[in-house]
Design an enzyme around this catalytic site. Sequence first.
Site, PDB file in Angstrom:
ATOM      1  N   GLY A 142       0.812  -1.217   0.000  1.00 46.16           N
ATOM      2  CA  GLY A 142       0.000   0.000   0.000  1.00 46.16           C
ATOM      3  C   GLY A 142       0.842   1.262   0.000  1.00 46.16           C
ATOM      4  N   GLY A 156      -0.043   4.168   1.949  1.00 45.66           N
ATOM      5  CA  GLY A 156      -0.639   5.005   2.992  1.00 45.66           C
ATOM      6  C   GLY A 156       0.417   5.710   3.820  1.00 45.66           C
ATOM      7  N   GLY A 181       2.739   3.323   5.870  1.00 46.51           N
ATOM      8  CA  GLY A 181       3.600   2.593   4.926  1.00 46.51           C
ATOM      9  C   GLY A 181       4.705   3.498   4.404  1.00 46.51           C
ATOM     10  N   ASN A 235      -4.742   0.050  12.992  1.00 47.49           N
ATOM     11  CA  ASN A 235      -5.537   0.415  14.161  1.00 47.49           C
ATOM     12  C   ASN A 235      -6.710  -0.539  14.265  1.00 47.49           C
ATOM     13  OD1 ASN A 235      -4.158   2.742  14.980  1.00 47.49           O
ATOM     14  ND2 ASN A 235      -5.300   4.045  13.564  1.00 47.49           N
ATOM     15  N   LYS A 279      -3.755  -0.142  22.972  1.00 45.69           N
ATOM     16  CA  LYS A 279      -3.738   0.846  21.887  1.00 45.69           C
ATOM     17  C   LYS A 279      -5.161   1.160  21.429  1.00 45.69           C
ATOM     18  CE  LYS A 279      -2.234   3.510  18.591  1.00 45.69           C
ATOM     19  NZ  LYS A 279      -2.363   3.106  17.236  1.00 45.69           N
ATOM     20  N   ASN A 291      -6.998   4.780  20.678  1.00 43.24           N
ATOM     21  CA  ASN A 291      -7.683   5.133  19.424  1.00 43.24           C
ATOM     22  C   ASN A 291      -9.176   5.394  19.645  1.00 43.24           C
ATOM     23  OD1 ASN A 291      -5.428   2.946  17.913  1.00 43.24           O
ATOM     24  ND2 ASN A 291      -5.653   5.046  17.229  1.00 43.24           N
ATOM     25  N   SER A 338      -5.714   9.591  12.158  1.00 40.82           N
ATOM     26  CA  SER A 338      -6.052   8.894  10.912  1.00 40.82           C
ATOM     27  C   SER A 338      -7.553   9.006  10.631  1.00 40.82           C
ATOM     28  CB  SER A 338      -5.623   7.430  10.984  1.00 40.82           C
ATOM     29  OG  SER A 338      -6.154   6.824  12.142  1.00 40.82           O
ATOM     30  N   GLU A 356     -12.024   3.588  10.269  1.00 37.82           N
ATOM     31  CA  GLU A 356     -11.872   2.294  10.956  1.00 37.82           C
ATOM     32  C   GLU A 356     -12.777   2.198  12.183  1.00 37.82           C
ATOM     33  OE1 GLU A 356      -7.368   0.900  10.221  1.00 37.82           O
ATOM     34  OE2 GLU A 356      -7.523   2.907  11.056  1.00 37.82           O
TER      35      GLU A 356
HETATM   36  O1  PAF Z   1      -4.795   6.636  14.315  1.00 37.02           O
HETATM   37  C1  PAF Z   1      -3.979   7.519  14.625  1.00 37.02           C
HETATM   38  O2  PAF Z   1      -4.018   8.648  14.173  1.00 37.02           O
HETATM   39  C2  PAF Z   1      -2.879   7.156  15.602  1.00 37.02           C
HETATM   40  O3  PAF Z   1      -3.028   5.799  15.951  1.00 37.02           O
HETATM   41  C3  PAF Z   1      -2.794   8.026  16.862  1.00 37.02           C
HETATM   42  C4  PAF Z   1      -1.864   7.382  17.833  1.00 37.02           C
HETATM   43  C5  PAF Z   1      -4.159   8.218  17.494  1.00 37.02           C
HETATM   44  C6  PAF Z   1      -2.142   9.342  16.567  1.00 37.02           C
HETATM   45  O4  PAF Z   1      -2.867  10.183  15.767  1.00 37.02           O
END
Ligand code: PAF
Length: 302
Positions: free
Chosen positions: A7, A9, A12, A97, A184, A188, A254, A266
């Site tokens: 990809g 992105g 990447g 994520n 994590k 998010n 993101s 996501e």
């Molecule tokens: O998805 C994201 O943007 C990242 O995982 C994070 C850590 C929240 C930073 O922007």
Amino acid sequence: MKLAIVGNGAIGNLLALKCHNQQQEFCLVTRTQQAFTLVATDIFKHIHNIQIQPLEINQLNKADIIILPVKAYQIADSVAELKPHLRAEQTLVLLHNGMGVIEAVKALLPNNPIIAATTSHAAYKPNATTLFETGLGICHLGYIARGQNSPPQRCNNTNRDALLTSLLAPCCWHANIEQALWDKLAINAVINPLTALHQIKNGQLAQPQYHSIIEDICLETANVMTACGFSAEPSILVDRVKHVIETTSVNYSSMYQDITHKRQSEILFINGYICQQAQILGINVPANQNLLKCITALEAHY
Ligand code: PAF
């Protein structure tokens, strides 16, 4: 050792920048098949012109490690597409994520070594050939499958793990990667939908008006994590979230970027996954449900 990144992105491309800086041979597996120059600005504001050589999917068997920094909803389809071109010794690194896709990947590739990874490094990609490194985070990784066949001499576990350790640095290997993935996910579940809904940078979540919603989301997530058998303390989750808000303050999350560019987010694999587990366990998660509803409504209006 050859490395393929699937990809084009932001994460990447960030890995491409790390490879370039570490003189690590790499290729990008992209749909376009066209060579291009990636203009990447690192965290110290140094600009790098990186020649990207795309690898055709039928050449993928030449790579030793294949990293998939693609969206959670793309993983199963990507792996199914790569599968006919893979050898059982090749290591797959899932880097995304959210949660809920690992079992499908293991079923598709029962013989390959598979590593699950998650990162809080941050990057912003305004267009297909430009990248900005916007935050220094940490990467957590661990094996979810060790693979059936013994690896060939040129790519033994030690070399492979050492390469990933330097490429994803700073990083932390886990014997139980699921706990790290949940930790994590908890971050998010706060930063991504709130920044996308309020159209703000991560750092703006440090403002006092977001404090109580951050606490509510963390409390609900901790309840679900505990019921699923993982360790979670609401106040520790809040502290971790605050730390990431601080270290990635100039970053657009993101999900902010997905919603702004009218792309699929996501959400189903982040707050959606928490809601799904909560429902199975009979736990109330109104804050997570509300975020899921709001982001899904935004996506429906594209
Ligand atoms: O998805 C994201 O943007 C990242 O995982 C994070 C850590 C929240 C930073 O922007």
